[in-house]
Write a protein that holds these residues in place. Structure first.
Motif, short mmCIF file in Angstrom:
data_model
loop_
_atom_site.label_atom_id
_atom_site.label_comp_id
_atom_site.label_asym_id
_atom_site.label_seq_id
_atom_site.Cartn_x
_atom_site.Cartn_y
_atom_site.Cartn_z
N GLN A 1 0.85 -1.20 0.00
CA GLN A 1 0.00 0.00 0.00
C GLN A 1 0.88 1.25 0.00
O GLN A 1 1.98 1.24 0.55
N PHE A 2 0.38 2.31 -0.62
CA PHE A 2 1.18 3.53 -0.67
C PHE A 2 0.32 4.77 -0.81
O PHE A 2 -0.87 4.70 -1.17
N MET A 3 0.94 5.91 -0.54
CA MET A 3 0.35 7.22 -0.78
C MET A 3 0.92 7.76 -2.08
O MET A 3 2.14 7.78 -2.28
N ALA A 4 0.05 8.19 -2.98
CA ALA A 4 0.50 8.82 -4.22
C ALA A 4 0.83 10.28 -3.93
O ALA A 4 0.04 10.99 -3.31
N VAL A 5 2.02 10.72 -4.35
CA VAL A 5 2.47 12.09 -4.08
C VAL A 5 3.17 12.65 -5.32
O VAL A 5 3.65 11.89 -6.16
#
Length: 230
Positions: free
Chosen positions: A196-200
């Motif tokens: 899982q990740f945060m898009a930045v």
């Protein structure tokens, strides 16, 4: 060719046993060509290290490759059957986030933006025999992430400051003329929570930046002022 579900000598659909990771509707009653499929995430310890910090992935207008790269080792496929491998990305929640530098943490900042156009990324070697897929590590190193809603390069479109879960799908290429009737039985999906990740659009947590530089073989380009490889 005999039907793969209930055909002569094929036996009934089988149920999935415990695997490294598996999910998806209809886990019971899957086609024999996919129900024993298992996927092991490569570089799992590195993914875990990023996950503990809160993984961030850069999205750009032109598209940026993921690091760590999504790679899996497959087993349990029919060596002689054809398979298509693909990935998609689903939102983890209905929130938009912001990074609080004073507390080094992500905070909810309202409802999510309208969903970006849903896309899938097909592994470029698809379709291929099960034997080929199982012979070596399957790497999605050509996959790129973008925040360009008008992208026409086939990249995965994501909203910045939103959280995503990558999903990996194994699809049996069913040769039957009426194969669309069995579409729900001919695939198996895998999710690894540690990916899982945060898009930045720019790294927010400096520890993520440090870990990417330390662990990415292409980071020399970043230090030289060219961040494109990751």
């Amino acid at each position: 060719m005999a039907a793969f579900l209930g055909g002569p000598g094929e036996g009934p659909p089988c149920s999935t046993g415990p695997g490294w990771a598996s999910e998806g509707p209809g886990a019971d009653g899957k086609n024999r060509r996919v129900c024993h499929a298992a996927a092991r995430l490569e570089m799992g310890s590195l993914w875990e290290e990023f996950n503990r910090l809160g993984t961030e992935m850069i999205v750009t207008k032109a598209g940026r490759r993921m690091f760590p790269t999504f790679q899996v080792k497959l087993s349990g496929l029919d060596p002689l059957a054809d398979y298509v491998l693909l990935m998609d990305f689903v939102p983890l929640d209905d929130k938009r986030y912001r990074y609080a530098f004073h507390s080094s943490s992500w905070l909810a900042a309202g409802r999510a933006d309208p969903a970006a156009p849903g896309r899938v990324h097909f592994h470029p070697d698809s379709p291929a025999k099960g034997a080929q897929w199982m012979r070596q590590i399957v790497s999605f190193d050509k996959l790129k992430l973008t925040n360009n809603l008008l992208d026409d390069n086939g990249h995965i479109i994501l909203n910045s400051m939103h959280r995503y879960q990558p999903r990996f799908h194994v699809v049996f290429v069913d040769p039957r003329r009426d194969s669309e009737r069995f579409a729900h039985q001919n695939f198996k999906s895998f999710s690894f929570p540690e990916t899982q990740f945060m898009a930045v659009t720019a790294y927010q947590n400096h520890r993520i930046t440090q870990l990417k530089i330390a662990s990415n073989p292409f980071a020399k380009g970043f230090r030289d002022g060219d961040p494109e490889p990751w």
